[in-house]
Design an enzyme around this catalytic site. Structure first.
Site, PDB file in Angstrom:
ATOM      1  N   GLY A  10       0.866  -1.182   0.000  1.00  0.00           N
ATOM      2  CA  GLY A  10       0.000   0.000   0.000  1.00  0.00           C
ATOM      3  C   GLY A  10       0.898   1.226   0.000  1.00  0.00           C
ATOM      4  O   GLY A  10       1.037   1.945  -0.990  1.00  0.00           O
ATOM      5  N   ARG A  11       1.591   1.396   1.149  1.00  0.00           N
ATOM      6  CA  ARG A  11       2.485   2.541   1.328  1.00  0.00           C
ATOM      7  C   ARG A  11       3.513   2.655   0.193  1.00  0.00           C
ATOM      8  O   ARG A  11       3.778   3.752  -0.290  1.00  0.00           O
ATOM      9  CB  ARG A  11       3.230   2.346   2.652  1.00  0.00           C
ATOM     10  CG  ARG A  11       4.130   3.484   3.053  1.00  0.00           C
ATOM     11  CD  ARG A  11       4.989   3.067   4.266  1.00  0.00           C
ATOM     12  NE  ARG A  11       4.264   2.228   5.175  1.00  0.00           N
ATOM     13  CZ  ARG A  11       3.666   2.643   6.289  1.00  0.00           C
ATOM     14  NH1 ARG A  11       3.738   3.896   6.645  1.00  0.00           N
ATOM     15  NH2 ARG A  11       3.009   1.787   7.052  1.00  0.00           N
TER      16      ARG A  11
ATOM     17  N   ARG B   3       0.243  10.537  11.850  1.00  0.00           N
ATOM     18  CA  ARG B   3       1.292   9.524  11.960  1.00  0.00           C
ATOM     19  C   ARG B   3       2.427   9.943  12.897  1.00  0.00           C
ATOM     20  O   ARG B   3       3.015   9.117  13.572  1.00  0.00           O
ATOM     21  CB  ARG B   3       1.838   9.154  10.572  1.00  0.00           C
ATOM     22  CG  ARG B   3       0.756   8.557   9.656  1.00  0.00           C
ATOM     23  CD  ARG B   3       1.339   7.921   8.403  1.00  0.00           C
ATOM     24  NE  ARG B   3       2.098   6.738   8.724  1.00  0.00           N
ATOM     25  CZ  ARG B   3       3.391   6.689   8.855  1.00  0.00           C
ATOM     26  NH1 ARG B   3       4.114   7.782   8.641  1.00  0.00           N
ATOM     27  NH2 ARG B   3       4.004   5.580   9.190  1.00  0.00           N
TER      28      ARG B   3
ATOM     29  N   CYS C  73      -5.792  21.864  19.255  1.00  0.00           N
ATOM     30  CA  CYS C  73      -5.655  22.179  20.673  1.00  0.00           C
ATOM     31  C   CYS C  73      -4.984  21.050  21.417  1.00  0.00           C
ATOM     32  O   CYS C  73      -5.626  20.340  22.203  1.00  0.00           O
ATOM     33  CB  CYS C  73      -7.030  22.471  21.255  1.00  0.00           C
ATOM     34  SG  CYS C  73      -7.688  23.940  20.497  1.00  0.00           S
TER      35      CYS C  73
HETATM   36  N1  LLP Z   1      -1.879  -6.216   3.808  1.00  0.00           N
HETATM   37  C1  LLP Z   1      -2.433  -6.269   5.027  1.00  0.00           C
HETATM   38  C2  LLP Z   1      -3.118  -7.474   5.439  1.00  0.00           C
HETATM   39  C3  LLP Z   1      -2.325  -5.174   5.891  1.00  0.00           C
HETATM   40  O1  LLP Z   1      -2.866  -5.240   7.098  1.00  0.00           O
HETATM   41  C4  LLP Z   1      -1.652  -4.002   5.465  1.00  0.00           C
HETATM   42  C5  LLP Z   1      -1.529  -2.851   6.341  1.00  0.00           C
HETATM   43  C6  LLP Z   1      -1.117  -3.991   4.173  1.00  0.00           C
HETATM   44  C7  LLP Z   1      -1.234  -5.117   3.373  1.00  0.00           C
HETATM   45  C8  LLP Z   1      -0.407  -2.796   3.607  1.00  0.00           C
HETATM   46  O2  LLP Z   1       0.706  -2.414   4.331  1.00  0.00           O
HETATM   47  P1  LLP Z   1       1.684  -1.295   3.706  1.00  0.00           P
HETATM   48  O3  LLP Z   1       2.341  -1.880   2.493  1.00  0.00           O
HETATM   49  O4  LLP Z   1       0.843  -0.120   3.327  1.00  0.00           O
HETATM   50  O5  LLP Z   1       2.627  -0.984   4.807  1.00  0.00           O
HETATM   51  N2  LLP Z   1      -1.573   3.230   9.648  1.00  0.00           N
HETATM   52  C9  LLP Z   1      -0.238   2.665   9.674  1.00  0.00           C
HETATM   53  C10 LLP Z   1      -0.131   1.438   8.828  1.00  0.00           C
HETATM   54  C11 LLP Z   1      -1.135   0.371   9.188  1.00  0.00           C
HETATM   55  C12 LLP Z   1      -1.056  -0.747   8.197  1.00  0.00           C
HETATM   56  C13 LLP Z   1      -2.146  -1.713   8.373  1.00  0.00           C
HETATM   57  N3  LLP Z   1      -2.094  -2.791   7.463  1.00  0.00           N
HETATM   58  C14 LLP Z   1       0.758   3.726   9.242  1.00  0.00           C
HETATM   59  O6  LLP Z   1       0.367   4.863   9.007  1.00  0.00           O
HETATM   60  O7  LLP Z   1       1.965   3.463   9.158  1.00  0.00           O
END
Ligand code: LLP
Length: 463
Positions: free
Chosen positions: A322-323, A360, A391
């Site tokens: 994703g990221r 974040r 705030c």
């Molecule tokens: N697959 C599953 C099953 C996941 O739970 C996640 C992320 C991804 C793929 C994608 O992960 P990525 O490639 O985007 O790291 N809010 C947090 C990240 C939470 C991720 C949750 N699951 C942040 O801002 O770093």
């Protein structure tokens, strides 16, 4: 978070305890390509442009704060992932990082699949035309209504996360006269080197079914007996913002061991494994992410090797970045409002957004960089903390950074690498209006998610 993966670099080491600092060696007018999206450049006056458009024009047309997403960079990253993994593997973009109808259309056109984890994400995906069989449905507590919609829509796979869900999905599928393709999410017991809140493969957390105590093997046993399910594989996601491939290697090895155990016990070779997402990106110059082709090679080598030694045919691999796809493609543009020098400490620079558009930093201690983008400056660097207008003193966007000492109210500053988990985790704290997402490409900019308005706030408030 990036700090936990990489030792503190000079930007931090040079901040002395008394609050004095040694100016950074780099020219603040020079952008580090690593943290900015690919079409970002500076023109001769020092103004930043993205997709060929100057930020001052963007600010005038769309206001601040706003996220500007580099569409050609997004598409290029999709293609890089798809090409790296090739036709024998599947790349699922993790929609939780950032999802909108435009993004779904880009993914569809670039040949990617999509991982969703809620009814809302599923609706967005289907509404924008993502074929259901290219969707994976995730979540540790999907509601029965969500399961029904996913099965009815014909999603390509549901990733089962608990014993209850194994039964729920099977019953739902049977009731609808279907057989649902499923994977079982396992926790492989790996300590991923990342922030605790985004590590997901150790056993003491809410996701998945543990491999270690035989629970995962039991889940497979049950899933294989239920008529509503077609078990196609095993899923593992070890966490997020990970740079070290060692965790993925251990995870792949343990998942393959489970495939071998399933073959031995049931005479069935499950055809797929999904190694999740979590690949790190550069938030600051100190982060060194890997390229998709290196990641693809490392993962496919380890799976092939482990399968050979277990006498298994190599399963189809999928991943869920994703990221790594959307993160680097956007920056947040802010206008500087107030500047407060604290003698002997640092200068607080307040912008017109904050923790409502980027939680974040407060939540994960995440690090970001920042640049003055409306002009160049030859002034001395000054140590700043970029804070929002909320705030709360924890309302920090960038903890430590340098900006030119002639920074003034009205200047535009931008925080790069905010494409992932910033708009998708944005809030209305203090009744802030969530910023728009503007896609920029080839000299054209268009809003893909509009700015919230006060009418939007009042519309929900029906008391
Ligand atoms: N697959 C599953 C099953 C996941 O739970 C996640 C992320 C991804 C793929 C994608 O992960 P990525 O490639 O985007 O790291 N809010 C947090 C990240 C939470 C991720 C949750 N699951 C942040 O801002 O770093």
């Amino acid at each position: 978070m990036s700090r936990s993966a990489h030792p503190a670099g000079p930007r931090h080491a040079d901040v002395l305890p008394e609050g004095h600092y040694i100016a950074p060696a780099t020219d603040l007018n020079v952008l580090d390509e690593k943290v900015w999206s690919r079409t970002v450049t500076r023109d001769q006056d020092g103004a930043l442009t993205v997709g060929g458009i100057e930020v001052a024009r963007l600010a005038e047309e769309f206001g601040t704060p706003a996220y500007f997403l580099d569409e050609s960079d997004f598409r290029a990253r999709c293609r890089a992932w798809a090409d790296a993994f090739g036709p024998d593997a599947d790349v699922f973009y993790a929609g939780k990082a950032f999802l909108s109808r435009a993004v779904v259309r880009w993914l569809t056109e670039e040949g990617l699949n999509l991982d969703v984890c809620s009814g809302g994400e599923l609706t967005t995906a289907l509404d924008a035309g993502m074929p259901a069989d290219r969707i994976a449905f995730h979540g540790n507590n999907k509601t029965v209504a969500e399961i029904e919609r996913a099965v009815e829509a014909g999603v390509g796979r549901i990733v089962l996360d608990s014993f209850q869900e194994i039964v729920r999905v099977s019953h739902t599928a049977q009731r609808l006269g279907k057989r649902q393709r499923v994977q079982i999410r396992v926790t492989v017991g790996v300590e991923a080197h990342t922030h605790e809140f985004i590590a997901t493969a150790h056993e003491d957390q809410k996701f998945g079914i543990a491999l270690a105590d035989g629970q995962a093997a039991e889940a497979v046993r049950r899933a294989l007996t239920l008529d509503g399910l077609e078990l196609i594989g095993i899923h593992s996601h070890i966490g997020s913002q990970i740079f070290d491939m060692a965790g993925f290697e251990v995870s792949a090895r343990r998942v393959v061991q489970l495939l071998a155990a399933v073959r031995d016990e049931h005479g069935v070779e499950l055809p797929e494994i999904d190694l999740g997402g979590g690949l790190g990106i550069a938030y600051t110059s100190e982060d060194d992410p890997r390229e998709p082709h290196e990641i693809a090679k490392a993962l496919s080598d380890i799976v092939t090797r482990e399968c050979e030694s277990a006498g298994l045919a190599t399963p189809r691999i999928s991943v869920e970045p994703g990221r790594a796809i959307v993160g680097p493609t956007a920056f947040t543009l802010y206008e500087v409002g107030t500047i407060k020098p604290l003698e002997g400490l640092r200068t607080y620079v307040s912008v017109d957004g904050g923790m409502s558009d980027n939680i974040r930093t407060a939540l994960y201690d995440a690090e970001y960089s920042v640049a003055l983008v409306s002009r160049s400056s030859d002034a001395e660097p000054m140590l700043v903390r970029v804070v929002g207008k909320h705030c709360e003193s924890g309302d920090i966007v960038v903890k430590d950074a340098f900006l030119p000492a002639d920074l003034a109210p009205g200047d535009l500053i931008a925080v790069p690498a905010t494409g992932a988990y910033c708009r998708s985790m944005a809030s209305n704290y203090n009744h802030a209006l969530r910023p728009p997402v503007v896609a920029v490409r080839d000299g054209r900019a268009r809003v893909i998610v509009r700015r919230e308005t006060e009418e939007d706030l009042l519309r929900l408030d029906v008391g």
